[in-house]
Design a protein around this motif. Structure first.
Motif, PDB file in Angstrom:
ATOM      1  N   TRP A   1       4.036  25.089  62.626  1.00  0.00           N
ATOM      2  CA  TRP A   1       4.879  25.382  61.471  1.00  0.00           C
ATOM      3  C   TRP A   1       6.153  26.088  61.930  1.00  0.00           C
ATOM      4  O   TRP A   1       6.097  27.136  62.578  1.00  0.00           O
ATOM      5  CB  TRP A   1       4.142  26.249  60.446  1.00  0.00           C
ATOM      6  CG  TRP A   1       3.015  25.542  59.760  1.00  0.00           C
ATOM      7  CD1 TRP A   1       1.688  25.827  59.859  1.00  0.00           C
ATOM      8  CD2 TRP A   1       3.120  24.412  58.884  1.00  0.00           C
ATOM      9  NE1 TRP A   1       0.954  24.957  59.083  1.00  0.00           N
ATOM     10  CE2 TRP A   1       1.799  24.073  58.477  1.00  0.00           C
ATOM     11  CE3 TRP A   1       4.179  23.655  58.385  1.00  0.00           C
ATOM     12  CZ2 TRP A   1       1.533  23.012  57.615  1.00  0.00           C
ATOM     13  CZ3 TRP A   1       3.915  22.594  57.529  1.00  0.00           C
ATOM     14  CH2 TRP A   1       2.608  22.288  57.150  1.00  0.00           C
TER      15      TRP A   1
ATOM     16  N   VAL B   1       9.817  27.686  60.680  1.00  0.00           N
ATOM     17  CA  VAL B   1      10.498  28.191  59.486  1.00  0.00           C
ATOM     18  C   VAL B   1      12.011  28.249  59.720  1.00  0.00           C
ATOM     19  O   VAL B   1      12.479  28.901  60.644  1.00  0.00           O
ATOM     20  CB  VAL B   1       9.954  29.579  59.072  1.00  0.00           C
ATOM     21  CG1 VAL B   1      10.150  30.613  60.166  1.00  0.00           C
ATOM     22  CG2 VAL B   1      10.609  30.042  57.776  1.00  0.00           C
TER      23      VAL B   1
ATOM     24  N   ILE C   1       7.748  33.775  52.329  1.00  0.00           N
ATOM     25  CA  ILE C   1       7.566  32.319  52.235  1.00  0.00           C
ATOM     26  C   ILE C   1       6.231  31.908  52.845  1.00  0.00           C
ATOM     27  O   ILE C   1       5.620  30.909  52.413  1.00  0.00           O
ATOM     28  CB  ILE C   1       8.752  31.567  52.900  1.00  0.00           C
ATOM     29  CG1 ILE C   1       8.809  30.122  52.406  1.00  0.00           C
ATOM     30  CG2 ILE C   1       8.664  31.598  54.414  1.00  0.00           C
ATOM     31  CD1 ILE C   1       9.044  29.969  50.930  1.00  0.00           C
TER      32      ILE C   1
ATOM     33  N   TRP D   1       3.755  32.479  50.024  1.00  0.00           N
ATOM     34  CA  TRP D   1       3.942  31.529  48.920  1.00  0.00           C
ATOM     35  C   TRP D   1       3.497  30.126  49.303  1.00  0.00           C
ATOM     36  O   TRP D   1       2.912  29.400  48.506  1.00  0.00           O
ATOM     37  CB  TRP D   1       5.400  31.532  48.492  1.00  0.00           C
ATOM     38  CG  TRP D   1       5.678  30.721  47.254  1.00  0.00           C
ATOM     39  CD1 TRP D   1       6.150  29.441  47.181  1.00  0.00           C
ATOM     40  CD2 TRP D   1       5.487  31.138  45.896  1.00  0.00           C
ATOM     41  NE1 TRP D   1       6.291  29.035  45.884  1.00  0.00           N
ATOM     42  CE2 TRP D   1       5.875  30.070  45.063  1.00  0.00           C
ATOM     43  CE3 TRP D   1       5.027  32.311  45.304  1.00  0.00           C
ATOM     44  CZ2 TRP D   1       5.827  30.131  43.678  1.00  0.00           C
ATOM     45  CZ3 TRP D   1       4.980  32.383  43.926  1.00  0.00           C
ATOM     46  CH2 TRP D   1       5.362  31.302  43.129  1.00  0.00           C
ATOM     47  N   SER D   2       3.786  29.719  50.533  1.00  0.00           N
ATOM     48  CA  SER D   2       3.496  28.350  50.962  1.00  0.00           C
ATOM     49  C   SER D   2       2.139  28.202  51.632  1.00  0.00           C
ATOM     50  O   SER D   2       1.695  27.074  51.893  1.00  0.00           O
ATOM     51  CB  SER D   2       4.577  27.875  51.937  1.00  0.00           C
ATOM     52  OG  SER D   2       4.543  28.636  53.137  1.00  0.00           O
TER      53      SER D   2
ATOM     54  N   ARG E   1       1.592  28.805  54.659  1.00  0.00           N
ATOM     55  CA  ARG E   1       1.875  28.254  55.982  1.00  0.00           C
ATOM     56  C   ARG E   1       2.392  29.387  56.862  1.00  0.00           C
ATOM     57  O   ARG E   1       3.438  29.962  56.584  1.00  0.00           O
ATOM     58  CB  ARG E   1       2.923  27.140  55.899  1.00  0.00           C
ATOM     59  CG  ARG E   1       2.488  25.945  55.067  1.00  0.00           C
ATOM     60  CD  ARG E   1       3.632  24.970  54.889  1.00  0.00           C
ATOM     61  NE  ARG E   1       3.222  23.778  54.135  1.00  0.00           N
ATOM     62  CZ  ARG E   1       4.046  22.794  53.784  1.00  0.00           C
ATOM     63  NH1 ARG E   1       5.334  22.854  54.118  1.00  0.00           N
ATOM     64  NH2 ARG E   1       3.594  21.762  53.101  1.00  0.00           N
TER      65      ARG E   1
ATOM     66  N   PRO F   1      10.162  25.452  48.169  1.00  0.00           N
ATOM     67  CA  PRO F   1      10.397  26.868  47.891  1.00  0.00           C
ATOM     68  C   PRO F   1      11.129  27.571  49.036  1.00  0.00           C
ATOM     69  O   PRO F   1      11.022  27.172  50.190  1.00  0.00           O
ATOM     70  CB  PRO F   1       8.987  27.429  47.734  1.00  0.00           C
ATOM     71  CG  PRO F   1       8.139  26.550  48.597  1.00  0.00           C
ATOM     72  CD  PRO F   1       8.745  25.174  48.481  1.00  0.00           C
ATOM     73  N   LEU F   2      11.895  28.579  48.651  1.00  0.00           N
ATOM     74  CA  LEU F   2      12.562  29.408  49.646  1.00  0.00           C
ATOM     75  C   LEU F   2      12.459  30.862  49.203  1.00  0.00           C
ATOM     76  O   LEU F   2      12.298  31.161  48.017  1.00  0.00           O
ATOM     77  CB  LEU F   2      14.006  28.978  49.869  1.00  0.00           C
ATOM     78  CG  LEU F   2      14.971  28.919  48.682  1.00  0.00           C
ATOM     79  CD1 LEU F   2      15.573  30.285  48.380  1.00  0.00           C
ATOM     80  CD2 LEU F   2      16.075  27.910  48.950  1.00  0.00           C
TER      81      LEU F   2
ATOM     82  N   ILE G   1      11.491  34.553  45.195  1.00  0.00           N
ATOM     83  CA  ILE G   1      11.053  33.211  45.558  1.00  0.00           C
ATOM     84  C   ILE G   1      11.703  32.215  44.595  1.00  0.00           C
ATOM     85  O   ILE G   1      11.635  32.402  43.376  1.00  0.00           O
ATOM     86  CB  ILE G   1       9.526  33.064  45.491  1.00  0.00           C
ATOM     87  CG1 ILE G   1       8.839  34.057  46.419  1.00  0.00           C
ATOM     88  CG2 ILE G   1       9.111  31.625  45.821  1.00  0.00           C
ATOM     89  CD1 ILE G   1       9.045  33.803  47.887  1.00  0.00           C
TER      90      ILE G   1
ATOM     91  N   ASP H   1      11.544  28.265  43.580  1.00  0.00           N
ATOM     92  CA  ASP H   1      10.732  27.065  43.768  1.00  0.00           C
ATOM     93  C   ASP H   1      11.078  26.066  42.674  1.00  0.00           C
ATOM     94  O   ASP H   1      11.317  26.436  41.525  1.00  0.00           O
ATOM     95  CB  ASP H   1       9.246  27.412  43.707  1.00  0.00           C
ATOM     96  CG  ASP H   1       8.367  26.340  44.325  1.00  0.00           C
ATOM     97  OD1 ASP H   1       8.924  25.312  44.763  1.00  0.00           O
ATOM     98  OD2 ASP H   1       7.140  26.525  44.372  1.00  0.00           O
TER      99      ASP H   1
ATOM    100  N   LEU I   1      13.354  29.237  54.485  1.00  0.00           N
ATOM    101  CA  LEU I   1      12.938  28.024  53.805  1.00  0.00           C
ATOM    102  C   LEU I   1      11.466  27.747  54.083  1.00  0.00           C
ATOM    103  O   LEU I   1      10.857  28.338  54.979  1.00  0.00           O
ATOM    104  CB  LEU I   1      13.781  26.841  54.279  1.00  0.00           C
ATOM    105  CG  LEU I   1      15.298  26.946  54.121  1.00  0.00           C
ATOM    106  CD1 LEU I   1      15.956  25.687  54.643  1.00  0.00           C
ATOM    107  CD2 LEU I   1      15.691  27.198  52.684  1.00  0.00           C
ATOM    108  N   GLN I   2      10.904  26.824  53.315  1.00  0.00           N
ATOM    109  CA  GLN I   2       9.507  26.443  53.510  1.00  0.00           C
ATOM    110  C   GLN I   2       9.283  25.942  54.944  1.00  0.00           C
ATOM    111  O   GLN I   2      10.050  25.112  55.437  1.00  0.00           O
ATOM    112  CB  GLN I   2       9.134  25.340  52.524  1.00  0.00           C
ATOM    113  CG  GLN I   2       7.707  24.870  52.641  1.00  0.00           C
ATOM    114  CD  GLN I   2       7.348  23.848  51.582  1.00  0.00           C
ATOM    115  OE1 GLN I   2       6.189  23.714  51.217  1.00  0.00           O
ATOM    116  NE2 GLN I   2       8.334  23.111  51.085  1.00  0.00           N
TER     117      GLN I   2
END
Length: 354
Positions: A56, A58, A86, A89-90, A92, A148-149, A160, A162, A188-189
Protein backbone atom coordinates in the motif's frame (compact mmCIF):
# COMPACT_ATOMS: atom_id res chain seq x y z
CA UNK A 1 17.04 1.32 -4.74
CA UNK A 2 18.85 4.50 -3.73
CA UNK A 3 19.41 5.80 -0.18
CA UNK A 4 19.23 9.59 0.09
CA UNK A 5 21.63 11.43 2.41
CA UNK A 6 22.04 15.10 3.42
CA UNK A 7 24.48 15.48 0.51
CA UNK A 8 21.61 14.90 -1.95
CA UNK A 9 19.31 17.61 -0.59
CA UNK A 10 20.73 20.60 -2.49
CA UNK A 11 20.33 18.79 -5.80
CA UNK A 12 16.82 17.64 -4.89
CA UNK A 13 15.84 21.16 -3.88
CA UNK A 14 17.00 22.67 -7.16
CA UNK A 15 15.59 19.86 -9.27
CA UNK A 16 12.15 20.03 -7.69
CA UNK A 17 12.23 23.83 -8.02
CA UNK A 18 12.79 23.47 -11.77
CA UNK A 19 9.96 20.93 -12.06
CA UNK A 20 7.79 23.47 -10.24
CA UNK A 21 7.70 25.65 -13.39
CA UNK A 22 7.68 28.76 -11.22
CA UNK A 23 5.10 27.38 -8.79
CA UNK A 24 4.48 24.73 -6.11
CA UNK A 25 6.07 26.76 -3.33
CA UNK A 26 9.52 27.68 -2.06
CA UNK A 27 11.78 24.66 -1.57
CA UNK A 28 14.27 26.25 0.83
CA UNK A 29 12.51 25.77 4.18
CA UNK A 30 11.33 22.20 3.57
CA UNK A 31 14.78 21.30 2.22
CA UNK A 32 16.28 22.50 5.50
CA UNK A 33 13.87 20.21 7.40
CA UNK A 34 14.77 17.26 5.17
CA UNK A 35 18.49 17.90 5.57
CA UNK A 36 18.15 17.80 9.36
CA UNK A 37 16.07 14.59 9.20
CA UNK A 38 18.55 12.81 6.98
CA UNK A 39 21.35 13.41 9.46
CA UNK A 40 19.65 10.89 11.72
CA UNK A 41 18.13 8.42 9.27
CA UNK A 42 18.53 7.61 5.58
CA UNK A 43 15.63 7.57 3.14
CA UNK A 44 15.26 4.77 0.60
CA UNK A 45 13.94 5.62 -2.87
CA UNK A 46 12.42 2.58 -4.56
CA UNK A 47 10.96 1.99 -7.99
CA UNK A 48 7.34 0.81 -8.22
CA UNK A 49 8.54 -2.52 -9.62
CA UNK A 50 10.79 -3.03 -6.58
CA UNK A 51 7.78 -3.31 -4.28
CA UNK A 52 5.53 -6.35 -3.84
CA UNK A 53 2.37 -5.77 -5.93
CA UNK A 54 0.14 -5.59 -2.84
CA UNK A 55 2.21 -2.92 -1.04
CA UNK A 56 0.00 0.00 0.00
CA UNK A 57 1.46 3.32 -1.18
CA UNK A 58 0.01 6.59 0.15
CA UNK A 59 0.26 9.77 -1.99
CA UNK A 60 0.88 12.93 0.06
CA UNK A 61 1.03 16.66 -0.62
CA UNK A 62 0.25 19.97 0.94
CA UNK A 63 -2.53 22.11 -0.49
CA UNK A 64 -2.83 25.85 0.02
CA UNK A 65 -1.00 29.14 -0.30
CA UNK A 66 2.79 28.72 -0.44
CA UNK A 67 3.56 32.09 1.18
CA UNK A 68 1.57 31.19 4.29
CA UNK A 69 3.98 28.31 4.96
CA UNK A 70 6.64 30.92 5.73
CA UNK A 71 4.41 32.54 8.35
CA UNK A 72 2.90 29.29 9.63
CA UNK A 73 5.51 26.55 9.11
CA UNK A 74 4.66 22.87 9.66
CA UNK A 75 5.29 21.28 13.03
CA UNK A 76 6.28 17.98 11.42
CA UNK A 77 3.20 16.14 12.68
CA UNK A 78 0.70 17.16 9.99
CA UNK A 79 1.58 14.45 7.47
CA UNK A 80 1.73 11.75 10.15
CA UNK A 81 -1.75 12.77 11.32
CA UNK A 82 -3.15 12.82 7.79
CA UNK A 83 -1.63 9.44 6.91
CA UNK A 84 -2.90 7.89 10.16
CA UNK A 85 -6.35 9.31 9.42
CA UNK A 86 -6.58 7.91 5.90
CA UNK A 87 -5.24 4.57 7.14
CA UNK A 88 -8.06 4.33 9.68
CA UNK A 89 -10.71 5.45 7.19
CA UNK A 90 -9.60 3.17 4.36
CA UNK A 91 -8.45 0.21 6.52
CA UNK A 92 -5.22 0.22 4.48
CA UNK A 93 -1.94 0.57 6.33
CA UNK A 94 0.58 2.46 4.14
CA UNK A 95 3.95 0.83 3.59
CA UNK A 96 5.48 3.47 1.30
CA UNK A 97 4.98 7.14 0.44
CA UNK A 98 4.39 8.66 -3.01
CA UNK A 99 4.67 12.37 -3.87
CA UNK A 100 1.25 13.40 -5.15
CA UNK A 101 2.98 16.32 -6.90
CA UNK A 102 6.68 15.78 -7.48
CA UNK A 103 7.59 19.44 -7.87
CA UNK A 104 8.47 22.47 -5.79
CA UNK A 105 8.02 22.17 -2.06
CA UNK A 106 5.61 19.26 -2.50
CA UNK A 107 8.41 17.14 -3.92
CA UNK A 108 10.49 17.82 -0.79
CA UNK A 109 7.55 17.56 1.62
CA UNK A 110 6.81 14.02 0.43
CA UNK A 111 10.38 13.07 1.33
CA UNK A 112 9.99 14.79 4.70
CA UNK A 113 6.80 12.80 5.30
CA UNK A 114 8.44 9.52 4.28
CA UNK A 115 11.45 10.13 6.51
CA UNK A 116 9.26 11.03 9.49
CA UNK A 117 7.12 7.91 8.97
CA UNK A 118 10.22 5.72 8.47
CA UNK A 119 8.83 4.52 5.13
CA UNK A 120 10.47 4.38 1.69
CA UNK A 121 9.48 6.89 -0.98
CA UNK A 122 8.46 5.66 -4.43
CA UNK A 123 10.24 7.09 -7.48
CA UNK A 124 7.07 8.30 -9.17
CA UNK A 125 4.32 10.86 -8.60
CA UNK A 126 0.86 11.80 -9.88
CA UNK A 127 1.80 14.95 -11.85
CA UNK A 128 5.37 14.90 -13.20
CA UNK A 129 5.54 18.68 -12.74
CA UNK A 130 3.66 21.33 -10.77
CA UNK A 131 -0.10 21.31 -11.40
CA UNK A 132 -2.49 23.42 -9.33
CA UNK A 133 -5.63 21.28 -9.09
CA UNK A 134 -6.53 17.87 -7.65
CA UNK A 135 -8.56 17.09 -10.77
CA UNK A 136 -5.35 17.36 -12.85
CA UNK A 137 -3.56 14.52 -11.06
CA UNK A 138 -2.98 11.41 -13.14
CA UNK A 139 -5.47 9.44 -11.02
CA UNK A 140 -8.21 11.96 -11.75
CA UNK A 141 -7.36 12.18 -15.45
CA UNK A 142 -7.67 8.39 -15.69
CA UNK A 143 -11.14 8.53 -14.14
CA UNK A 144 -10.55 7.65 -10.48
CA UNK A 145 -12.23 9.76 -7.81
CA UNK A 146 -9.59 11.41 -5.57
CA UNK A 147 -11.43 10.54 -2.36
CA UNK A 148 -11.31 9.44 0.25
CA UNK A 149 -8.58 11.82 1.34
CA UNK A 150 -7.50 13.19 4.70
CA UNK A 151 -6.56 16.81 5.41
CA UNK A 152 -4.73 17.98 8.52
CA UNK A 153 -4.39 21.70 9.26
CA UNK A 154 -1.52 23.31 11.24
CA UNK A 155 -3.50 22.98 14.50
CA UNK A 156 -3.83 19.20 14.06
CA UNK A 157 -7.51 19.08 13.07
CA UNK A 158 -8.32 16.19 10.75
CA UNK A 159 -10.96 16.25 7.99
CA UNK A 160 -11.93 13.28 5.82
CA UNK A 161 -13.38 14.01 2.36
CA UNK A 162 -15.10 11.05 0.71
CA UNK A 163 -17.30 10.79 -2.37
CA UNK A 164 -17.69 13.12 -5.34
CA UNK A 165 -15.91 13.49 -8.64
CA UNK A 166 -12.51 15.12 -8.97
CA UNK A 167 -13.82 18.59 -9.84
CA UNK A 168 -16.24 18.71 -6.89
CA UNK A 169 -13.60 17.44 -4.46
CA UNK A 170 -11.20 20.11 -5.75
CA UNK A 171 -13.81 22.82 -5.07
CA UNK A 172 -14.56 21.45 -1.60
CA UNK A 173 -10.90 21.24 -0.61
CA UNK A 174 -10.28 24.81 -1.81
CA UNK A 175 -13.24 25.97 0.30
CA UNK A 176 -11.79 24.22 3.37
CA UNK A 177 -8.30 25.70 3.06
CA UNK A 178 -9.10 29.24 4.32
CA UNK A 179 -10.75 27.78 7.43
CA UNK A 180 -7.68 25.57 7.91
CA UNK A 181 -5.47 28.64 8.14
CA UNK A 182 -4.25 28.76 4.55
CA UNK A 183 -2.78 25.30 4.05
CA UNK A 184 -3.21 21.65 4.98
CA UNK A 185 -1.34 18.38 4.64
CA UNK A 186 -3.20 15.89 2.45
CA UNK A 187 -3.00 12.09 2.29
CA UNK A 188 -4.87 10.33 -0.50
CA UNK A 189 -6.27 6.82 -0.32
CA UNK A 190 -3.41 4.27 -0.42
CA UNK A 191 -2.87 2.54 -3.77
CA UNK A 192 -1.49 -0.95 -4.40
CA UNK A 193 2.02 -0.72 -5.86
CA UNK A 194 0.96 -2.74 -8.91
CA UNK A 195 -1.28 0.16 -10.02
CA UNK A 196 1.59 2.64 -10.18
CA UNK A 197 2.72 1.32 -13.56
CA UNK A 198 -0.64 2.54 -14.89
CA UNK A 199 -1.36 5.71 -12.90
CA UNK A 200 2.09 6.92 -11.83
CA UNK A 201 4.37 9.37 -13.63
CA UNK A 202 7.57 7.36 -13.44
CA UNK A 203 11.03 8.48 -12.32
CA UNK A 204 10.16 11.89 -10.89
CA UNK A 205 12.51 11.76 -7.88
CA UNK A 206 15.43 10.60 -10.03
CA UNK A 207 14.65 13.30 -12.59
CA UNK A 208 14.69 15.96 -9.88
CA UNK A 209 18.00 14.63 -8.57
CA UNK A 210 19.56 14.58 -12.05
CA UNK A 211 18.31 18.08 -12.90
CA UNK A 212 19.55 19.41 -9.58
CA UNK A 213 23.00 17.91 -10.01
CA UNK A 214 23.30 19.32 -13.53
CA UNK A 215 22.11 22.70 -12.29
CA UNK A 216 24.52 22.71 -9.35
CA UNK A 217 27.42 21.88 -11.67
CA UNK A 218 26.52 24.53 -14.26
CA UNK A 219 24.70 27.46 -12.66
CA UNK A 220 26.80 30.54 -12.01
CA UNK A 221 29.87 29.17 -13.78
CA UNK A 222 28.70 28.94 -17.39
CA UNK A 223 26.56 30.85 -19.86
CA UNK A 224 22.80 30.42 -19.77
CA UNK A 225 23.03 28.51 -23.03
CA UNK A 226 25.44 26.07 -21.38
CA UNK A 227 23.08 25.73 -18.42
CA UNK A 228 20.20 24.94 -20.77
CA UNK A 229 22.29 22.30 -22.52
CA UNK A 230 23.29 20.73 -19.19
CA UNK A 231 19.62 20.52 -18.16
CA UNK A 232 18.49 19.16 -21.52
CA UNK A 233 16.34 22.29 -21.90
CA UNK A 234 15.55 24.62 -24.80
CA UNK A 235 16.51 28.28 -24.35
CA UNK A 236 13.51 30.37 -25.46
CA UNK A 237 14.93 33.80 -24.73
CA UNK A 238 17.02 35.88 -22.36
CA UNK A 239 16.88 39.52 -21.38
CA UNK A 240 15.80 42.06 -18.83
CA UNK A 241 12.15 41.87 -17.75
CA UNK A 242 10.38 44.92 -19.19
CA UNK A 243 7.01 44.52 -17.53
CA UNK A 244 5.12 42.27 -15.13
CA UNK A 245 1.32 42.50 -15.19
CA UNK A 246 -0.70 40.69 -12.53
CA UNK A 247 -4.45 40.33 -12.92
CA UNK A 248 -7.23 38.39 -11.27
CA UNK A 249 -8.12 35.02 -12.79
CA UNK A 250 -11.51 33.50 -13.50
CA UNK A 251 -11.08 31.01 -10.64
CA UNK A 252 -9.16 31.00 -7.37
CA UNK A 253 -5.77 31.58 -9.01
CA UNK A 254 -4.38 34.90 -10.18
CA UNK A 255 -3.14 35.51 -13.72
CA UNK A 256 -0.08 37.35 -14.91
CA UNK A 257 2.08 38.16 -17.90
CA UNK A 258 5.83 38.85 -18.21
CA UNK A 259 7.47 40.60 -21.17
CA UNK A 260 11.12 40.86 -22.14
CA UNK A 261 13.21 41.53 -25.24
CA UNK A 262 15.40 38.62 -26.22
CA UNK A 263 18.93 39.96 -26.31
CA UNK A 264 20.09 37.60 -29.08
CA UNK A 265 17.26 38.09 -31.60
CA UNK A 266 15.50 41.28 -30.55
CA UNK A 267 12.18 39.40 -30.40
CA UNK A 268 9.56 40.22 -27.79
CA UNK A 269 9.08 37.22 -25.51
CA UNK A 270 5.94 37.05 -23.40
CA UNK A 271 5.35 34.47 -20.68
CA UNK A 272 1.80 33.88 -19.43
CA UNK A 273 1.46 32.56 -15.90
CA UNK A 274 -1.07 31.51 -13.32
CA UNK A 275 0.30 29.51 -10.39
CA UNK A 276 2.99 28.34 -12.84
CA UNK A 277 4.48 29.55 -16.11
CA UNK A 278 2.12 28.15 -18.75
CA UNK A 279 2.54 29.69 -22.21
CA UNK A 280 5.43 31.40 -24.04
CA UNK A 281 4.97 33.61 -27.09
CA UNK A 282 7.66 35.09 -29.31
CA UNK A 283 6.57 38.11 -31.36
CA UNK A 284 2.98 36.96 -30.79
CA UNK A 285 3.46 33.35 -31.93
CA UNK A 286 3.04 30.55 -29.37
CA UNK A 287 6.33 28.65 -29.05
CA UNK A 288 5.89 26.66 -25.82
CA UNK A 289 3.02 25.58 -23.60
CA UNK A 290 2.16 23.43 -20.62
CA UNK A 291 2.55 20.49 -19.96
CA UNK A 292 6.13 21.17 -21.04
CA UNK A 293 7.86 22.72 -18.04
CA UNK A 294 8.55 26.42 -18.56
CA UNK A 295 11.14 27.85 -16.17
CA UNK A 296 12.50 31.31 -15.58
CA UNK A 297 16.01 31.37 -14.15
CA UNK A 298 18.06 34.31 -13.01
CA UNK A 299 20.29 35.27 -15.92
CA UNK A 300 23.29 35.82 -13.64
CA UNK A 301 23.03 33.07 -11.03
CA UNK A 302 20.91 30.49 -12.87
CA UNK A 303 18.60 30.10 -9.86
CA UNK A 304 14.93 29.36 -10.63
CA UNK A 305 12.65 32.40 -10.29
CA UNK A 306 9.17 31.75 -8.91
CA UNK A 307 6.09 33.41 -10.39
CA UNK A 308 5.52 35.50 -7.28
CA UNK A 309 9.12 36.75 -7.25
CA UNK A 310 9.60 37.82 -10.88
CA UNK A 311 9.84 41.61 -11.23
CA UNK A 312 10.70 44.32 -13.71
CA UNK A 313 14.41 44.86 -14.52
CA UNK A 314 15.38 41.33 -13.43
CA UNK A 315 17.68 39.57 -15.90
CA UNK A 316 16.10 36.22 -16.71
CA UNK A 317 16.35 33.33 -19.15
CA UNK A 318 13.28 31.38 -20.25
CA UNK A 319 13.86 27.62 -20.45
CA UNK A 320 11.65 24.77 -21.64
CA UNK A 321 11.97 21.26 -20.22
CA UNK A 322 10.13 18.35 -21.81
CA UNK A 323 6.91 17.11 -20.25
CA UNK A 324 6.77 13.65 -18.73
CA UNK A 325 5.86 11.08 -21.42
CA UNK A 326 2.78 10.15 -19.36
CA UNK A 327 0.98 13.26 -20.62
CA UNK A 328 1.62 12.54 -24.29
CA UNK A 329 -0.95 9.74 -24.50
CA UNK A 330 -4.28 10.35 -26.19
CA UNK A 331 -6.92 11.94 -23.98
CA UNK A 332 -4.50 13.19 -21.31
CA UNK A 333 -3.03 16.32 -22.86
CA UNK A 334 -6.36 18.18 -22.78
CA UNK A 335 -6.38 18.04 -18.97
CA UNK A 336 -3.01 19.81 -18.57
CA UNK A 337 -2.64 21.73 -21.84
CA UNK A 338 -3.22 25.49 -22.18
CA UNK A 339 -6.98 25.19 -22.75
CA UNK A 340 -7.31 23.52 -19.34
CA UNK A 341 -6.15 26.87 -17.91
CA UNK A 342 -8.36 29.00 -20.12
CA UNK A 343 -5.82 29.91 -22.82
CA UNK A 344 -7.45 29.58 -26.28
CA UNK A 345 -4.42 27.96 -27.92
CA UNK A 346 -3.44 24.39 -28.76
CA UNK A 347 -0.56 22.68 -26.97
CA UNK A 348 2.93 23.08 -28.38
CA UNK A 349 5.07 20.34 -26.88
CA UNK A 350 8.75 19.61 -27.33
CA UNK A 351 9.19 16.89 -29.91
CA UNK A 352 11.07 13.79 -28.87
CA UNK A 353 10.43 14.52 -25.19
CA UNK A 354 11.63 11.80 -22.89
Amino acid sequence: MRTLTPADVTALERGFALLGAGGAGDTWACAMILRLQLRDVGLNVVGPADLPPDTWVVPVAYVGTPDILREKPPSGLEFATAVAGIARWSSRQPQAVLPAEGAGSNGIFALVAATGLRLPVVDADLCGRALPRLDQMSLSVLGQEPGPLALTDPTGRLVIVDGGDAASVERLVRALIPAAGGWAAVALQPLPAERLAEVGVQGTVERALALGRAHTASAGTSSTRSLAAALGARLLGQGQVLEVLRTGGAGVFGRGSISLTDRASGSIVRVEMENEYLVVLRDGAVVATTPDIICLVDGRTGQPVACEHVRSSLEVAVLQLAAAPFWMHEGRLEHVGPRAFGFPVDPVVEQGAE
